[in-house]
Design an enzyme around this catalytic site. Structure first.
Site, mmCIF file in Angstrom:
data_model
loop_
_atom_site.group_PDB
_atom_site.id
_atom_site.type_symbol
_atom_site.label_atom_id
_atom_site.label_comp_id
_atom_site.label_asym_id
_atom_site.label_seq_id
_atom_site.Cartn_x
_atom_site.Cartn_y
_atom_site.Cartn_z
ATOM 1 N N HIS A 154 0.435 4.730 -2.183
ATOM 2 C CA HIS A 154 0.274 6.058 -1.578
ATOM 3 C C HIS A 154 1.440 6.979 -1.924
ATOM 4 O O HIS A 154 1.299 8.203 -1.880
ATOM 5 C CB HIS A 154 0.107 5.945 -0.062
ATOM 6 C CG HIS A 154 -1.271 5.505 0.336
ATOM 7 N ND1 HIS A 154 -1.813 5.759 1.558
ATOM 8 C CD2 HIS A 154 -2.215 4.836 -0.367
ATOM 9 C CE1 HIS A 154 -3.052 5.255 1.614
ATOM 10 N NE2 HIS A 154 -3.299 4.682 0.456
ATOM 11 N N ARG B 118 0.819 -1.216 0.000
ATOM 12 C CA ARG B 118 0.000 0.000 0.000
ATOM 13 C C ARG B 118 0.859 1.275 0.000
ATOM 14 O O ARG B 118 0.487 2.289 -0.587
ATOM 15 C CB ARG B 118 -0.922 -0.021 1.223
ATOM 16 C CG ARG B 118 -1.919 1.124 1.267
ATOM 17 C CD ARG B 118 -2.968 0.858 2.349
ATOM 18 N NE ARG B 118 -3.980 1.898 2.390
ATOM 19 C CZ ARG B 118 -4.208 2.679 3.443
ATOM 20 N NH1 ARG B 118 -3.485 2.527 4.552
ATOM 21 N NH2 ARG B 118 -5.159 3.584 3.403
ATOM 22 N N ASN C 148 -3.494 8.449 5.295
ATOM 23 C CA ASN C 148 -2.311 7.848 5.938
ATOM 24 C C ASN C 148 -2.365 7.838 7.464
ATOM 25 O O ASN C 148 -1.828 6.933 8.102
ATOM 26 C CB ASN C 148 -1.039 8.597 5.512
ATOM 27 C CG ASN C 148 -0.674 8.333 4.058
ATOM 28 O OD1 ASN C 148 -1.019 7.288 3.505
ATOM 29 N ND2 ASN C 148 0.010 9.282 3.446
ATOM 30 N N HIS D 216 -6.575 -5.466 -2.698
ATOM 31 C CA HIS D 216 -7.368 -5.718 -1.487
ATOM 32 C C HIS D 216 -7.683 -7.204 -1.307
ATOM 33 O O HIS D 216 -8.548 -7.551 -0.524
ATOM 34 C CB HIS D 216 -8.641 -4.863 -1.496
ATOM 35 C CG HIS D 216 -8.376 -3.399 -1.334
ATOM 36 N ND1 HIS D 216 -9.354 -2.429 -1.445
ATOM 37 C CD2 HIS D 216 -7.225 -2.715 -1.058
ATOM 38 C CE1 HIS D 216 -8.817 -1.227 -1.257
ATOM 39 N NE2 HIS D 216 -7.542 -1.376 -1.031
HETATM 40 C C1 HEM Z 1 -9.270 2.075 -5.632
HETATM 41 C C2 HEM Z 1 -9.102 2.931 -4.657
HETATM 42 C C3 HEM Z 1 -8.641 2.534 -3.287
HETATM 43 C C4 HEM Z 1 -9.225 2.887 -2.117
HETATM 44 C C5 HEM Z 1 -10.439 3.775 -1.946
HETATM 45 C C6 HEM Z 1 -8.480 2.249 -1.068
HETATM 46 C C7 HEM Z 1 -8.744 2.383 0.291
HETATM 47 C C8 HEM Z 1 -8.167 1.630 1.289
HETATM 48 C C9 HEM Z 1 -8.518 1.698 2.686
HETATM 49 C C10 HEM Z 1 -9.547 2.645 3.290
HETATM 50 C C11 HEM Z 1 -7.793 0.780 3.341
HETATM 51 C C12 HEM Z 1 -7.830 0.469 4.836
HETATM 52 C C13 HEM Z 1 -6.932 1.425 5.581
HETATM 53 C C14 HEM Z 1 -7.076 1.360 7.084
HETATM 54 O O1 HEM Z 1 -8.173 1.162 7.597
HETATM 55 O O2 HEM Z 1 -6.073 1.559 7.791
HETATM 56 C C15 HEM Z 1 -6.946 0.127 2.374
HETATM 57 C C16 HEM Z 1 -6.060 -0.863 2.641
HETATM 58 C C17 HEM Z 1 -5.207 -1.412 1.715
HETATM 59 N N1 HEM Z 1 -5.035 -1.000 0.420
HETATM 60 FE FE1 HEM Z 1 -6.270 0.211 -0.618
HETATM 61 N N2 HEM Z 1 -7.465 1.513 -1.608
HETATM 62 C C18 HEM Z 1 -7.516 1.668 -2.971
HETATM 63 C C19 HEM Z 1 -6.618 1.145 -3.883
HETATM 64 C C20 HEM Z 1 -5.510 0.411 -3.549
HETATM 65 C C21 HEM Z 1 -4.419 0.102 -4.432
HETATM 66 C C22 HEM Z 1 -4.300 0.609 -5.864
HETATM 67 C C23 HEM Z 1 -3.537 -0.662 -3.735
HETATM 68 C C24 HEM Z 1 -2.223 -1.238 -4.178
HETATM 69 C C25 HEM Z 1 -1.911 -1.529 -5.408
HETATM 70 C C26 HEM Z 1 -4.089 -0.844 -2.418
HETATM 71 C C27 HEM Z 1 -3.548 -1.624 -1.429
HETATM 72 C C28 HEM Z 1 -4.072 -1.759 -0.156
HETATM 73 C C29 HEM Z 1 -3.599 -2.745 0.791
HETATM 74 C C30 HEM Z 1 -2.591 -3.829 0.515
HETATM 75 C C31 HEM Z 1 -4.299 -2.514 1.983
HETATM 76 C C32 HEM Z 1 -4.119 -3.223 3.328
HETATM 77 C C33 HEM Z 1 -3.044 -2.509 4.107
HETATM 78 C C34 HEM Z 1 -2.738 -3.094 5.479
HETATM 79 O O3 HEM Z 1 -3.251 -4.137 5.855
HETATM 80 O O4 HEM Z 1 -1.933 -2.455 6.195
HETATM 81 N N3 HEM Z 1 -5.267 -0.160 -2.327
HETATM 82 N N4 HEM Z 1 -7.189 0.677 1.131
#
Ligand code: HEM
Ligand SMILES: *[C@@H]1O[C@H](CO)[C@@H](O)[C@H](O)[C@H]1NC(C)=O
Ligand SMILES: *[C@@H]1O[C@H](CO)[C@@H](O)[C@H](O)[C@H]1NC(C)=O
Ligand SMILES: *[C@@H]1O[C@H](CO)[C@@H](O)[C@H](O)[C@H]1NC(C)=O
Ligand SMILES: *[C@@H]1O[C@H](CO)[C@@H](O)[C@H](O)[C@H]1NC(C)=O
Length: 332
Positions: free
Chosen positions: A66, A62, A94, A193
């Site tokens: 970002h 992630r 973040n 995700h």
């Molecule tokens: C399409 C739009 C996207 C939105 C709205 C979004 C939003 C989010 C949100 C809200 C979380 C949870 C954060 C938390 O509660 O701390 C999350 C987690 C995550 N996102 Fe996204 N995301 C998007 C796209 C992406 C992309 C493009 C990637 C990587 C290529 C990605 C990889 C991840 C990963 C791996 C997690 C888990 C992180 C962890 O467990 O620490 N996301 N995302």
């Protein structure tokens, strides 16, 4: 291949717009002479992190996202706030959420011991992202390298460019377009995700008050809704807004196409996940394609990751190679 890239270079010069050919500025073997062990050192660091905590590969993947969405893939996301500098770590997307920075510190200091002042933090993030996917069961790709590190960060841009989890499809597509990525890249990269976790606060509105209706999001599967309501009680005062749910409830640490199957079953966690399926048209069709064909998803994912990794890199003499990923060399 050589002559082809030669022709492309000429096209670029004629059109004086090389946006499609960012990759030309980066190279596959950038550290071959200056730090031949760079990629193996990074891989060892990510392996160690995964053994330490199964969630870390997701958190690290992630960070590259970002980073790249905010003034390009330049490690701006890694800069700490100081008394006279505001970085991106306290932006909406973040704050209390971005994590894994200690892993980067460890890998960077290992690299500094082996080849001092050579490997950029932006490249470390790009290699880590690939390794995080591979160590979780996804497909490998060759990482383009040669990015340099920014002298700045931009919290406003972090708030503006990183999409929010309550977004609808139109907004999601627009946010990806704004950094040169397509609607298909958006559906594909959302497949990240398939690993990792999210805090209640990022999806609670779906459980109790979707779009101000006073009711849950009708798209959520009934059993899934109940289990999420148990995890995330409505009274936020309990501190439960930081409780965690897996983004892929079936295989939360495995990089597969289960995410898309979940969406079809009403078991997508974030609003921005589920709408890819519930919005008829392009995104729904692509969800179907990836749910039916894991190979197709994994192959598309690496292509889109390479595209994301090529967003506006600093190359040549721009920026610097940071000594410590948390600070610019001038100590900002
Ligand atoms: C399409 C739009 C996207 C939105 C709205 C979004 C939003 C989010 C949100 C809200 C979380 C949870 C954060 C938390 O509660 O701390 C999350 C987690 C995550 N996102 Fe996204 N995301 C998007 C796209 C992406 C992309 C493009 C990637 C990587 C290529 C990605 C990889 C991840 C990963 C791996 C997690 C888990 C992180 C962890 O467990 O620490 N996301 N995302
Ligand atoms: C900013 O603060 C750091 C210490 O936090 C200091 O080392 C640096 O010189 C300061 N930079 C400027 C431009 O004031
Ligand atoms: C970041 O989150 C912490 C709580 O985790 C909060 O105290 C702080 O005010 C937040 N910072 C910003 C800038 O929102
Ligand atoms: C930071 O980002 C905002 C929003 O994109 C932009 O308007 C502003 O010019 C940027 N600031 C700097 C110092 O680059
Ligand atoms: C739901 O949210 C809307 C604003 O979006 C608010 O006006 C309304 O009071 C909320 N309803 C409940 C039951 O919390």
């Amino acid at each position: 291949m050589k002559s082809l890239s030669g022709i492309c270079l000429i096209c670029c010069m004629l059109l004086s717009s090389c946006n499609l050919f960012h990759a030309n500025k980066l190279e596959h073997n950038f550290y071959e002479k200056t730090c031949p062990n760079a990629e193996s050192i990074v891989l060892e660091g990510v392996k160690k992190a995964q053994q330490q905590e199964a969630r870390l590969p997701a958190s690290l993947l992630r960070l590259h996202f970002h980073d790249c969405f905010v003034q390009g893939c330049d490690a701006s996301v890694l800069l700490d706030d100081t008394s006279n500098f505001t970085g991106e770590k306290t932006s909406g997307p973040n704050n209390g959420s971005a994590r894994g920075f200690e892993v980067i510190d460890q890998i960077k200091s290992e690299l500094e011991r082996t080849c001092s002042g050579v490997v950029s933090c932006a490249d470390i993030l790009a290699i880590i992202a690939r390794d995080a996917v591979v160590l979780s069961g996804g497909k490998a790709w060759k990482v383009w390298l040669g990015r340099r590190d920014s002298l700045t960060a931009n919290k406003t841009a972090s708030n503006q460019f990183i999409p929010t989890p309550t977004s609808d499809v139109t907004t999601l597509i627009a946010k990806f377009k704004a950094v040169g990525l397509s609607a298909k890249d958006m559906v594909t990269l959302s497949g990240a995700h398939t690993i990792g976790q999210a805090r209640c606060t990022t999806f609670s509105q779906r459980l109790y008050n979707q779009s101000g209706t006073g009711k849950p999001d009708p798209a959520i599967n009934k059993d899934f809704l109940q289990s999420l309501q148990q995890l995330c009680p409505q009274a936020a005062a309990t501190g439960s807004s930081n409780f965690l749910a897996p983004l892929d409830l079936r295989t939360p640490t495995h990089f597969d196409n289960q995410y898309y199957l979940n969406l079809q079953a009403g078991k997508g966690l974030l609003n921005s996940d589920e709408v890819l399926y519930t919005t008829t048209g392009f995104t729904n069709q692509h969800v179907g394609k990836y749910a039916d064909d894991q190979e197709e998803f994994l192959n598309s994912f690496r292509k889109s990751m390479i595209k994301m990794g090529n967003i506006n890199p600093l190359t040549g003499k721009k920026g610097e190679i940071r000594n410590n990923c948390r600070f610019t060399n001038s100590g900002l």
